[in-house]
Design a protein around this motif. Structure first.
Motif, PDB file in Angstrom:
ATOM      1  N   VAL A   1     -12.669 -24.532  17.255  1.00  0.00           N
ATOM      2  CA  VAL A   1     -11.784 -24.706  16.069  1.00  0.00           C
ATOM      3  C   VAL A   1     -12.865 -25.452  15.209  1.00  0.00           C
ATOM      4  CG1 VAL A   1     -10.073 -25.766  15.202  1.00  0.00           C
ATOM      5  CG2 VAL A   1      -9.893 -24.540  17.370  1.00  0.00           C
TER       6      VAL A   1
ATOM      7  N   SER B   1     -15.572 -23.230  13.644  1.00  0.00           N
ATOM      8  CA  SER B   1     -14.695 -22.241  12.659  1.00  0.00           C
ATOM      9  C   SER B   1     -14.460 -22.957  11.376  1.00  0.00           C
ATOM     10  CB  SER B   1     -13.597 -21.642  13.372  1.00  0.00           C
ATOM     11  OG  SER B   1     -14.183 -20.770  14.535  1.00  0.00           O
TER      12      SER B   1
ATOM     13  N   TRP C   1      -4.959 -21.457   7.354  1.00  0.00           N
ATOM     14  CA  TRP C   1      -5.753 -21.597   8.752  1.00  0.00           C
ATOM     15  C   TRP C   1      -5.638 -22.390   9.635  1.00  0.00           C
ATOM     16  CZ3 TRP C   1      -9.459 -24.152  11.247  1.00  0.00           C
ATOM     17  CH2 TRP C   1     -10.340 -23.511  11.791  1.00  0.00           C
TER      18      TRP C   1
ATOM     19  N   ALA D   1      -4.863 -22.246  13.367  1.00  0.00           N
ATOM     20  CA  ALA D   1      -5.648 -22.685  14.632  1.00  0.00           C
ATOM     21  C   ALA D   1      -4.560 -23.360  15.659  1.00  0.00           C
ATOM     22  CB  ALA D   1      -6.593 -23.726  13.938  1.00  0.00           C
TER      23      ALA D   1
ATOM     24  N   LEU E   1      -3.066 -21.633  18.646  1.00  0.00           N
ATOM     25  CA  LEU E   1      -3.884 -21.236  19.640  1.00  0.00           C
ATOM     26  C   LEU E   1      -2.989 -21.738  20.894  1.00  0.00           C
ATOM     27  CD1 LEU E   1      -7.521 -21.809  18.565  1.00  0.00           C
ATOM     28  CD2 LEU E   1      -6.527 -19.452  19.062  1.00  0.00           C
TER      29      LEU E   1
END
Length: 367
Positions: free
Chosen positions: A9, A12, A28, A32, A35
């Motif tokens: 994470v 990214s 975003w 995340a 997840l």
């Protein structure tokens, strides 16, 4: 959740967040955090939020600070002096406009929020005729959508607080019978609930249900796999049976072919289901040939697959981390039953068990 996922994470975020606007960054981060909100992944995702924040606090990294700030601005994560200090870097957006778009029995609530430098985000909340949330979308502007809807005469400006209250009520009704979320709903739920909170509308976080994946069954492929395995490691299959080894076979075979009674998080089952017969062959043949005492890991098993002469396919580099994690899931069971020891070394019993477990899965009978 483990360090590998958190590291992924963060990596990214370093690529994506620098060029994103404030609204896009929040969206975003919401995706995340989803997840560990996926069905069956965690009993309480708030605990994983806290673990992630604690992990970020151990890093001295500008992107980690940015993530801490955004997570804090979404009202998540444990309180700490450092986390509180960086939250100020991401001021909360101001309420903008809101609209109700109707189409037959369904409606869409469009809620706009305005960040600094006129950066905008719009959350689109789809609600069915019973007032139940059926979808969430994130966009950076609503003008095009509103123009199309206005041509159909179905747009009405409404007070943002009323829109927020309607959206919160729709989430609560969805939570009463949560079902399986679609990707957009899952990714945007954290962001939506945080923004509704800014508008004074609290809501319940749905606990999603999940459809557990089933392993692929292909008798023709199984037959080829069995033939290949028998030709690759005949000495091990015909060798002496180590003490206690037969009892290990079934739990290892259930990683390949499981029943509904196997109690695993859905995400782990999805990982295991992605391992095809060639992946299992490569991993097991490579491990058996390496011998007892060799250290194994998800990454090493991926290497075994890619280097196995009996396997013609390879795991692509871009999918390597996923397959390494899938094998690591399997290795947890290997360690529990004694195929590998606490130092992740293949045991003598484990060297015999692994090919026997493949035969058990693919033929229902080992040996």
């Amino acid at each position: 959740m483990d360090d590998a996922l958190f590291s992924a994470v963060l990596a990214s975020a370093r690529r994506i967040l620098p060029d994103a606007g404030d609204g896009e960054r929040a969206a975003w981060v919401s995706s995340a955090l989803a997840l560990w909100r996926e069905p069956g992944v965690a009993e309480d995702p708030v605990v994983d939020d806290a673990t992630f924040v604690s992990w970020l606090l151990e890093r001295r990294d500008p992107t980690a600070d940015l993530l801490l700030a955004i997570i804090g601005s979404l009202g998540l994560g444990p309180a700490s002096d450092r986390a509180a200090a960086v939250v100020a870097a991401v001021p909360a957006p101001a309420p903008g406009r809101a609209w109700r778009l109707t189409d037959g029995d369904t409606e869409m609530l469009a809620i706009e929020l305005v960040h600094a430098a006129d950066d905008r985000e719009v959350l689109l909340v789809d609600v069915d005729g019973n007032g139940v949330l059926i979808g969430i979308e994130f966009v950076t502007e609503a003008d095009g959508l509103l123009e199309v809807a206005a041509d159909e005469g179905s747009v009405a400006p409404i007070d943002p607080t009323a829109a927020a209250a309607g959206a919160a009520a729709a989430i609560d009704r969805r939570a009463e019978a949560p079902g399986v979320p679609d990707d957009a709903e899952l990714a945007n739920m954290v962001l939506l609930r945080a923004r509704l909170g800014l508008l004074g509308a609290d809501s319940v976080e749905p606990r999603w249900l999940a459809d557990a994946p089933s392993p692929l069954v292909d008798p023709d492929a199984d037959a080829v796999a069995v033939q290949t395995l028998r030709a690759a490691v005949p000495d091990v299959l015909a060798g002496a049976v180590p003490p206690g080894a037969p009892a290990m076979v079934e739990p290892v075979a259930e990683l390949i072919r499981w029943s509904d009674s196997v109690g695993r998080p859905v995400q782990e089952l999805e990982a295991l289901a992605s391992l095809e017969w060639a992946d299992w062959l490569g991993a097991v043949i490579g491990s058996v040939r390496a011998g007892a005492g060799e250290v194994l890991s998800g990454e090493i098993l991926v290497d075994h697959v890619n280097r196995c002469p009996e396997v013609t396919s390879v795991i692509p580099e871009k999918e390597r981390s996923w397959f390494a994690w899938a094998f690591a899931v399997a290795m947890e069971t290997w360690r529990e039953v004694g195929v590998i020891d606490d130092e992740l070394r293949l045991t003598e019993a484990g060297r015999w068990v692994l090919p026997q477990a493949l035969l058990c899965a693919w033929t229902s009978t080992p040996g």
